[in-house]
Design an enzyme around this catalytic site. Structure first.
Site, mmCIF file in Angstrom:
data_model
loop_
_atom_site.group_PDB
_atom_site.id
_atom_site.type_symbol
_atom_site.label_atom_id
_atom_site.label_comp_id
_atom_site.label_asym_id
_atom_site.label_seq_id
_atom_site.Cartn_x
_atom_site.Cartn_y
_atom_site.Cartn_z
ATOM 1 N N TYR A 31 -9.790 -0.131 1.727
ATOM 2 C CA TYR A 31 -11.021 -0.509 2.411
ATOM 3 C C TYR A 31 -11.367 0.476 3.511
ATOM 4 O O TYR A 31 -10.564 1.337 3.869
ATOM 5 C CB TYR A 31 -10.898 -1.930 2.978
ATOM 6 C CG TYR A 31 -10.053 -2.034 4.229
ATOM 7 C CD1 TYR A 31 -8.665 -1.946 4.165
ATOM 8 C CD2 TYR A 31 -10.650 -2.203 5.485
ATOM 9 C CE1 TYR A 31 -7.893 -2.026 5.316
ATOM 10 C CE2 TYR A 31 -9.873 -2.297 6.633
ATOM 11 C CZ TYR A 31 -8.504 -2.200 6.550
ATOM 12 O OH TYR A 31 -7.746 -2.276 7.692
ATOM 13 N N ARG A 98 -2.507 -10.935 -14.861
ATOM 14 C CA ARG A 98 -1.542 -10.637 -13.802
ATOM 15 C C ARG A 98 -0.268 -9.974 -14.329
ATOM 16 O O ARG A 98 0.424 -10.539 -15.171
ATOM 17 C CB ARG A 98 -1.183 -11.924 -13.037
ATOM 18 C CG ARG A 98 -0.393 -11.623 -11.769
ATOM 19 C CD ARG A 98 -0.059 -12.868 -10.967
ATOM 20 N NE ARG A 98 0.607 -12.478 -9.737
ATOM 21 C CZ ARG A 98 1.887 -12.110 -9.663
ATOM 22 N NH1 ARG A 98 2.639 -12.137 -10.743
ATOM 23 N NH2 ARG A 98 2.412 -11.732 -8.505
ATOM 24 N N HIS A 100 2.437 -6.678 -12.609
ATOM 25 C CA HIS A 100 2.540 -5.669 -11.546
ATOM 26 C C HIS A 100 2.117 -4.275 -12.019
ATOM 27 O O HIS A 100 1.527 -3.513 -11.278
ATOM 28 C CB HIS A 100 3.973 -5.590 -11.009
ATOM 29 C CG HIS A 100 4.353 -6.769 -10.162
ATOM 30 N ND1 HIS A 100 4.406 -8.045 -10.650
ATOM 31 C CD2 HIS A 100 4.699 -6.839 -8.850
ATOM 32 C CE1 HIS A 100 4.759 -8.871 -9.676
ATOM 33 N NE2 HIS A 100 4.942 -8.169 -8.572
ATOM 34 N N LYS A 144 -5.217 3.200 3.948
ATOM 35 C CA LYS A 144 -5.938 2.024 4.468
ATOM 36 C C LYS A 144 -6.010 0.989 3.355
ATOM 37 O O LYS A 144 -7.020 0.819 2.678
ATOM 38 C CB LYS A 144 -7.320 2.406 5.021
ATOM 39 C CG LYS A 144 -7.732 1.472 6.170
ATOM 40 C CD LYS A 144 -8.832 2.045 7.019
ATOM 41 C CE LYS A 144 -9.322 1.053 8.061
ATOM 42 N NZ LYS A 144 -8.408 0.818 9.180
ATOM 43 N N GLU A 176 1.582 2.457 16.419
ATOM 44 C CA GLU A 176 0.146 2.202 16.647
ATOM 45 C C GLU A 176 -0.083 0.708 16.801
ATOM 46 O O GLU A 176 0.858 -0.078 16.708
ATOM 47 C CB GLU A 176 -0.679 2.755 15.474
ATOM 48 C CG GLU A 176 -0.351 2.062 14.150
ATOM 49 C CD GLU A 176 -1.248 2.486 12.996
ATOM 50 O OE1 GLU A 176 -2.381 2.941 13.222
ATOM 51 O OE2 GLU A 176 -0.808 2.328 11.838
ATOM 52 N N LEU A 200 -1.951 5.028 10.588
ATOM 53 C CA LEU A 200 -3.222 5.265 9.915
ATOM 54 C C LEU A 200 -3.963 6.317 10.743
ATOM 55 O O LEU A 200 -4.080 6.162 11.964
ATOM 56 C CB LEU A 200 -3.994 3.937 9.860
ATOM 57 C CG LEU A 200 -5.195 3.777 8.948
ATOM 58 C CD1 LEU A 200 -6.445 4.371 9.565
ATOM 59 C CD2 LEU A 200 -4.973 4.350 7.560
#
Ligand code: PLP
Length: 275
Positions: A31, A98, A100, A144, A176, A200
């Site tokens: 995102y 579903r 993995h 991210k 962070e 990040l």
């Protein structure tokens, strides 16, 4: 009416996400949050370059270019008449039964929406209170990713302590915040964790680095520990949402808002007004 971009189309108000969306089941996606000032996108190119990098790191093949994403955002900002606000962009690996293992074929699921959001003026002016917390996240914090449980748990811990953010510590080193980058000022120089897999690489961090360089403030990308954090002259944090925010309390230790933070805030403000 609020216009939303959803998988190549512009729709009003609502979208439907499948229960088979891998973002929903595995957090298998990425995102971005992008700021809008005076109806204009701020550092959009940098954000979408980072989105492309995040996608590459987790092997999601994006169909759109940086220019395509920017054009979509500009349309949303215009149609939704956002003056001061945010754009949220999410891309997942798509829908599949579903399992993995990556699906053999799945189309990424993308949505982008915009919303009004005021600037965090009180925090920027007066400073915020934070706590310290163990950095319990995975070892690819440079992506991210939608997997934010470590961040969410530490942010909630901060909230329950009456604080706005958690400064995370891994093996004695300050990494962070839960959703922001962290900096100290010592003897006129700014110190922050280098951009490796443990943090990040914030776009606001990149802007702050540029502001520091333009103002001849040394910007040192070097790790520091808890002792140096608590012995700092100034502490500050940054993100798209909190911009350049001073820290006035870490656990029981208090700090003053200092001149370097104020100088960075002024330089940041200039970048916004020259948009
Ligand atoms: C998004 C984020 C930041 C700040 O990045 P900006 O691009 O400046 O908003 C810092 N740390 C984490 C963990 C983040 O998710």
């Amino acid at each position: 009416m609020n216009m939303i971009y959803f998988n190549g189309e512009y729709v009003e108000d609502q979208i439907t996400i499948s229960p088979d969306d891998r973002g929903y089941q595995f957090g298998d996606g990425i995102y971005e949050v992008i700021r809008v000032y005076n109806g204009k996108l701020f550092t959009a190119k940098e954000h979408f370059e980072r989105l492309l990098r995040s996608a590459e790191e987790i092997k999601i093949e994006l169909k759109l270019t940086v220019a395509d994403y920017i054009a979509i955002c500009e349309r949303l900002v215009k149609e939704n008449q956002v003056e001061t606000g945010n754009i949220y962009v999410q891309v997942t690996r798509g829908n599949a039964v579903r399992n993995h293992i990556f699906p053999e074929s799945s189309e990424p699921v993308t949505f982008i929406y915009s919303y009004g959001s005021e600037r965090p003026v009180q925090g920027m002016r007066e400073g915020i209170k934070v706590i310290t917390a163990d950095d319990i996240r995975w070892l690819r914090c440079d992506i991210k990713s939608l997997n934010l449980l470590g961040n969410v748990l530490n942010k909630q811990k901060a909230h329950e302590a009456g604080a706005a953010e958690a400064i995370q510590i891994r093996d004695g080193i300050v990494t962070e915040g839960a959703s922001s980058n962290a900096y100290i000022v010592k003897d006129g120089a700014i110190y922050t964790h280098p951009t490796d897999n443990l943090i990040l690489n914030g776009i606001t961090r990149q802007v702050i680095k540029q502001c520091a360089e333009e103002n001849h403030i040394p910007f040192v990308e070097k790790t520091f520990g808890m002792d140096e954090l608590l012995a700092a002259d100034e502490v500050l944090m940054s993100s798209v949402s909190i911009e350049v925010t001073p820290v006035i309390q870490i656990d029981d230790r208090t700090f003053n808002v200092g001149p370097v933070t104020r100088q960075l805030q002024a330089a940041f403000e200039e970048k916004i007004s020259s948009l």
